[in-house]
Design an enzyme around this catalytic site. Structure first.
Site, mmCIF file in Angstrom:
data_model
loop_
_atom_site.group_PDB
_atom_site.id
_atom_site.type_symbol
_atom_site.label_atom_id
_atom_site.label_comp_id
_atom_site.label_asym_id
_atom_site.label_seq_id
_atom_site.Cartn_x
_atom_site.Cartn_y
_atom_site.Cartn_z
ATOM 1 N N GLU A 1 -5.802 -8.324 0.958
ATOM 2 C CA GLU A 1 -6.466 -7.943 2.213
ATOM 3 C C GLU A 1 -7.917 -7.613 1.918
ATOM 4 O OE1 GLU A 1 -4.769 -4.770 4.598
ATOM 5 O OE2 GLU A 1 -2.744 -5.502 4.201
ATOM 6 N N GLU B 1 0.779 -1.238 0.000
ATOM 7 C CA GLU B 1 0.000 0.000 0.000
ATOM 8 C C GLU B 1 0.813 1.291 0.000
ATOM 9 O OE1 GLU B 1 -2.958 0.086 3.030
ATOM 10 O OE2 GLU B 1 -4.048 -1.599 2.205
ATOM 11 N N TYR C 1 -9.954 -7.435 13.645
ATOM 12 C CA TYR C 1 -10.246 -7.938 12.303
ATOM 13 C C TYR C 1 -10.110 -9.451 12.201
ATOM 14 C CZ TYR C 1 -9.845 -3.353 9.862
ATOM 15 O OH TYR C 1 -10.018 -2.080 9.385
#
Ligand code: BGP
Length: 468
Positions: A375, A160, A437
């Site tokens: 992801e 990212e 998560y």
């Protein structure tokens, strides 16, 4: 009934700083986060999930729950505590041990070289705005490719680049962040793409037998009013900033005229300009056909409308729903449509955006070869009650995204795997420990792991190879 292709990766994702703990022990060098978090005093990168000491348990859980791939990242400062120079043998050994355990458990490691954790010595000198960091990254990559050549088949250079650019230079929520510096954001993106390209070229020229790519964080940018030219232009500004500039660099090895003109205009809004050094574009061009795949992180999409006012940026880091604001002069304003649900952290839940992005890639960059969803997942305030965690909303979230993923495959996209963010509960950069998560609940006091309802559900998907 929709089936996943043979050999599909049902993965779980992690990142070194978010799971390992032991941030300043075993010879590890500092990263900017260490002091930054200590100064803020809300939470620390320790203990995280204590993966450094418990990776054996986590990989055993992977095997038991049909998770046949794991994303891990190497902490650069565990290998080179100062970013360059002396090597820390204990750090080198640690990752050999992790990879050996992966093999023993039949879990394929997908390894990222950089996941937001530039060594402090380099970060302090300007991070990737300083070309010395690009050189140091390439040397670190060279070391890892050679050292772990027998352990690792699947590499990613960066996680990212967009997150680095926006959090450090636009939203300003990461260590020593700036706000609304669009020029620095584009420069960071370009420099990191050059670092990526140089690492890919090196890997291929050295003749290693594995595969390599990059992880981008993508969001579809829809105009609020699809009939308004001003809204379409605002959505395009954000699209270039986050998606198109990076994807052009990755797969075309050149910036399209549209991307360059948006980038130059937006850099000028911040009073700067994009610097492309001699040789940069040759590196990008050479690497463009050498990427073996794209890693795509997808959480949400955005609706953008034209905006004339001053910068108004508020980041919801506490889970107080409805507190986010993102209005950027020269770019646009993000708007949350009433009919799109959102999490407590104002992340819009829009699974079709994943489909739209995958299909766009197949059409606009047809040389992408393959996509892994590296992801996708839902941050939630999970509660452990009577020893169980019933995380139905997470199951729904993952199911719907897998469904759109399968539709993209049916439409011809080559998607080879899907990694849930995250394998187990971890440290969250801006949110600490109450935004969970994981498929596996982590008791951060004791380190104990408890499979959530989603883990059992995901194991069923993996075992049957289909979504029901
Ligand atoms: C991605 C990052 C991960 C992870 C995830 C969730 O952008 O690659 O490292 O943090 O987002 O984000 P957050 O923890 O901020 O909710």
């Amino acid at each position: 009934m929709k089936r996943f292709p043979e050999g599909f990766i049902y993965g779980g994702a992690t990142a070194a700083y978010q799971c390992e703990g032991e941030t300043l022990t075993h010879g590890k060098g500092k990263v900017a986060w260490d002091d930054f978090l200590a100064e803020k005093g809300r939470f620390l990168g320790d203990p995280a999930s204590d993966f450094y000491n418990r990776y054996g348990e986590d990989l055993e859980l992977c095997e038991r729950f049909g998770i046949n791939g794991i994303r891990v990242s190497i902490a650069w400062s565990r290998i080179f505590p100062e970013g360059a120079g002396a090597v820390n043998p204990e750090g080198v050994e640690f990752y050999h041990n992790v990879f050996a355990e992966c093999r023993r458990r039949g879990v394929e490691p997908f390894v990222t070289l950089h996941h937001f954790d530039t060594p402090a010595a380099l970060y302090d000198d300007g991070d990737f705005l300083n070309r010395a960091t690009v050189d140091a990254f390439v040397e670190y990559a060279r070391f890892c490719f050679a050292e772990y050549a027998d352990d690792v088949t699947y590499w990613f250079t960066f996680n990212e680049i967009w997150a680095v650019a926006t959090n450090q230079y636009i939203e300003g929520v990461w260590p020593r962040g700036h706000q609304a510096r669009l020029d620095l954001a584009f420069q960071c993106e370009h420099n990191m793409m050059v670092a990526h390209a140089r690492a890919v070229n090196l890997y291929k020229e050295m003749g290693y037998g594995g595969k390599i790519g990059i992880v981008h964080s993508l969001e579809y940018k829809y105009p609020v009013d699809p009939d308004s030219f001003a809204d379409i232009a605002a959505a395009k500004n954000e699209d270039v900033l986050q998606n198109q500039f990076l994807l052009d660099a990755t797969f075309d090895g050149a910036y399209s005229a549209e991307s360059l003109s948006v980038a130059e205009r937006l850099c000028a809004v911040s009073g700067g300009s994009l610097v492309i050094e001699p040789g940069d574009m040759d590196e990008l061009a050479c690497a463009a056909e050498r990427n073996d795949y794209l890693g795509m992180n997808y959480y949400q999409s955005r609706w953008i409308r034209a905006y004339d006012g001053p910068d108004v940026l508020h980041f919801n880091g506490t889970g107080e729903k409805g507190t986010s604001r993102f209005c950027l002069a020269g770019v646009g304003e993000r708007v949350e449509p009433d009919d799109v649900p959102r999490t407590d952290w104002d992340w819009l839940i829009y699974p079709k955006g994943m489909y739209d992005l995958i299909m766009r890639i197949t059409m606009q960059w047809p040389n992408y070869k393959a996509i892994y969803i590296t992801e996708n997942g839902m941050g939630y305030k999970d509660e452990l009650r009577d020893g169980v965690v019933m995380d139905g909303p997470r199951i729904d979230y993952i199911r719907e995204h897998l469904d759109w993923n399968l539709r993209a495959q049916e439409a011809g996209a080559n998607v080879l795997g899907y990694f849930v963010w995250s394998l187990m509960d971890m440290f969250s950069w801006n949110n600490g420990y109450n935004k969970r998560y994981g498929l596996f609940y982590v008791d951060f006091e004791t380190g104990e792991r408890i499979p959530k309802a989603s883990a059992y559900w995901f194991a069923g998907i993996s075992a049957r190879g289909q979504l029901d």
